[in-house]
Design an enzyme around this catalytic site. Structure first.
Site, PDB file in Angstrom:
ATOM      1  N   GLY A 112       0.784  -1.239   0.000  1.00  0.00           N
ATOM      2  CA  GLY A 112       0.000   0.000   0.000  1.00  0.00           C
ATOM      3  C   GLY A 112       0.809   1.278   0.000  1.00  0.00           C
ATOM      4  N   ASN A 162       1.500   2.984  -2.672  1.00  0.00           N
ATOM      5  CA  ASN A 162       0.757   3.893  -3.568  1.00  0.00           C
ATOM      6  C   ASN A 162      -0.462   4.457  -2.849  1.00  0.00           C
ATOM      7  OD1 ASN A 162       1.793   4.165  -6.460  1.00  0.00           O
ATOM      8  ND2 ASN A 162       2.072   1.978  -6.055  1.00  0.00           N
ATOM      9  N   MET A 174      -3.849  -7.759  -6.608  1.00  0.00           N
ATOM     10  CA  MET A 174      -3.223  -8.879  -7.313  1.00  0.00           C
ATOM     11  C   MET A 174      -4.218  -9.852  -7.956  1.00  0.00           C
ATOM     12  SD  MET A 174      -0.192  -7.996  -7.169  1.00  0.00           S
ATOM     13  CE  MET A 174       0.729  -9.417  -7.754  1.00  0.00           C
ATOM     14  N   ARG A 175      -5.421  -9.365  -8.266  1.00  0.00           N
ATOM     15  CA  ARG A 175      -6.408 -10.240  -8.916  1.00  0.00           C
ATOM     16  C   ARG A 175      -6.856  -9.644 -10.232  1.00  0.00           C
ATOM     17  NH1 ARG A 175      -8.400 -14.415  -6.576  1.00  0.00           N
ATOM     18  NH2 ARG A 175      -7.670 -14.722  -4.455  1.00  0.00           N
ATOM     19  N   ASN A 226      -5.703   1.941 -12.785  1.00  0.00           N
ATOM     20  CA  ASN A 226      -4.688   1.054 -12.212  1.00  0.00           C
ATOM     21  C   ASN A 226      -3.307   1.661 -12.453  1.00  0.00           C
ATOM     22  OD1 ASN A 226      -3.530  -1.432 -11.191  1.00  0.00           O
ATOM     23  ND2 ASN A 226      -3.074  -1.998 -13.308  1.00  0.00           N
ATOM     24  N   HIS A 250       0.641   0.399 -13.200  1.00  0.00           N
ATOM     25  CA  HIS A 250       1.445  -0.769 -13.571  1.00  0.00           C
ATOM     26  C   HIS A 250       2.922  -0.356 -13.636  1.00  0.00           C
ATOM     27  CE1 HIS A 250       2.402  -4.613 -15.315  1.00  0.00           C
ATOM     28  NE2 HIS A 250       3.145  -3.977 -16.199  1.00  0.00           N
TER      29      HIS A 250
HETATM   30  C1  GRF Z   1       3.359  -1.370  -7.480  1.00  0.00           C
HETATM   31  O1  GRF Z   1       4.609  -1.544  -8.087  1.00  0.00           O
HETATM   32  C2  GRF Z   1       2.267  -1.359  -8.501  1.00  0.00           C
HETATM   33  O2  GRF Z   1       2.639  -0.762  -9.701  1.00  0.00           O
HETATM   34  C3  GRF Z   1       2.049  -2.821  -8.705  1.00  0.00           C
HETATM   35  O3  GRF Z   1       2.169  -3.394  -7.429  1.00  0.00           O
HETATM   36  C4  GRF Z   1       2.993  -2.573  -6.614  1.00  0.00           C
HETATM   37  C5  GRF Z   1       2.179  -2.197  -5.431  1.00  0.00           C
HETATM   38  O4  GRF Z   1       2.898  -1.515  -4.482  1.00  0.00           O
HETATM   39  N1  GRF Z   1       0.806  -3.069  -9.400  1.00  0.00           N
HETATM   40  P1  GRF Z   1       2.172  -0.872  -3.241  1.00  0.00           P
HETATM   41  O5  GRF Z   1       1.268  -1.942  -2.620  1.00  0.00           O
HETATM   42  O6  GRF Z   1       1.384   0.311  -3.691  1.00  0.00           O
HETATM   43  O7  GRF Z   1       3.275  -0.517  -2.316  1.00  0.00           O
END
Ligand code: GRF
Length: 198
Positions: free
Chosen positions: A7, A9, A85-86, A102, A104
């Site tokens: 988390g 982000n 992750m789904r 999203n 990526h």
């Molecule tokens: C990030 O690198 C995002 O781009 C990817 O999974 C990671 C998640 O990181 N989809 P966080 O949970 O936000 O720390």
């Protein structure tokens, strides 16, 4: 916000909202993983959080309906995936048309799917980065809102590259949300048009 893991982000977006850098509020966090550190971040900021596990539902539709109900109960207008992750089926997309985004960790359409930073590194790419995009039925595919490039350096490691990409993720994800909040983002087919700010 829809999450599964750490988390960071989510944290970047909460911080941007709390300091007024974006005109948005994180009103609900849903995790499909009970132990996700992201949930603790939500709690710390007094944001409503819920654990909705896929295994508790017979179908993906039912799982996504529960997620949609949770978000709708909190008046969510934009669903942001961050480390979720789904793979989403059509249900959530139907409930929030054109309103799911999203992030990526690669420059799409290169290196979609899992472990994107490692994919780019092992491929020998000199440039990678991150992409904020609308979610559609295909994985890592919807119209691109914003990207940031990150160089792969001589003597780099996957871990170091990941870290530098993550830094850029934390910068552009709130920016993309702000563009949407300002209603400056329009989808035209595959292209996203960004209107000039006033
Ligand atoms: C990030 O690198 C995002 O781009 C990817 O999974 C990671 C998640 O990181 N989809 P966080 O949970 O936000 O720390």
């Amino acid at each position: 916000m829809l999450v599964s893991g750490n988390g960071t982000n989510l944290q970047a977006i909460i911080d941007a909202a709390e300091t007024g850098r974006i005109d948005a509020e994180v009103s609900a966090v849903v995790s499909d993983q009970a132990g996700a550190p992201a949930l603790e971040r939500a709690r710390r900021h007094k944001i409503a959080s819920a654990v909705i596990e896929r295994s508790r539902f017979e179908s993906r539709d039912a799982f996504e309906e529960a997620i949609a109900a949770e978000f709708k109960g909190h008046g969510v207008e934009l669903v942001c995936l961050a480390g979720f992750m789904r793979i989403l089926g059509g249900r959530l997309l139907k409930e929030f048309p054109g309103s799911i985004i999203n992030i990526h960790p690669a420059l799409l359409p290169s290196f979609g799917g899992l472990d994107a930073q490692r994919q780019a590194f092992e491929y020998g790419a000199k440039l990678s980065g991150c992409t904020v995009h609308f979610v559609d039925e295909k994985i890592d595919h919807g119209p691109i809102i914003m990207q940031a490039a990150v160089e792969v350096r001589e003597g780099d490691t996957v871990e170091a590259l990941k870290e530098r990409i993550l830094k850029e993720e934390h910068r552009i994800y709130p920016q993309a949300i702000q563009l949407i909040a300002e209603k400056r983002v329009a989808i035209e087919g595959r292209r996203v048009k960004i209107k000039q700010g006033g």
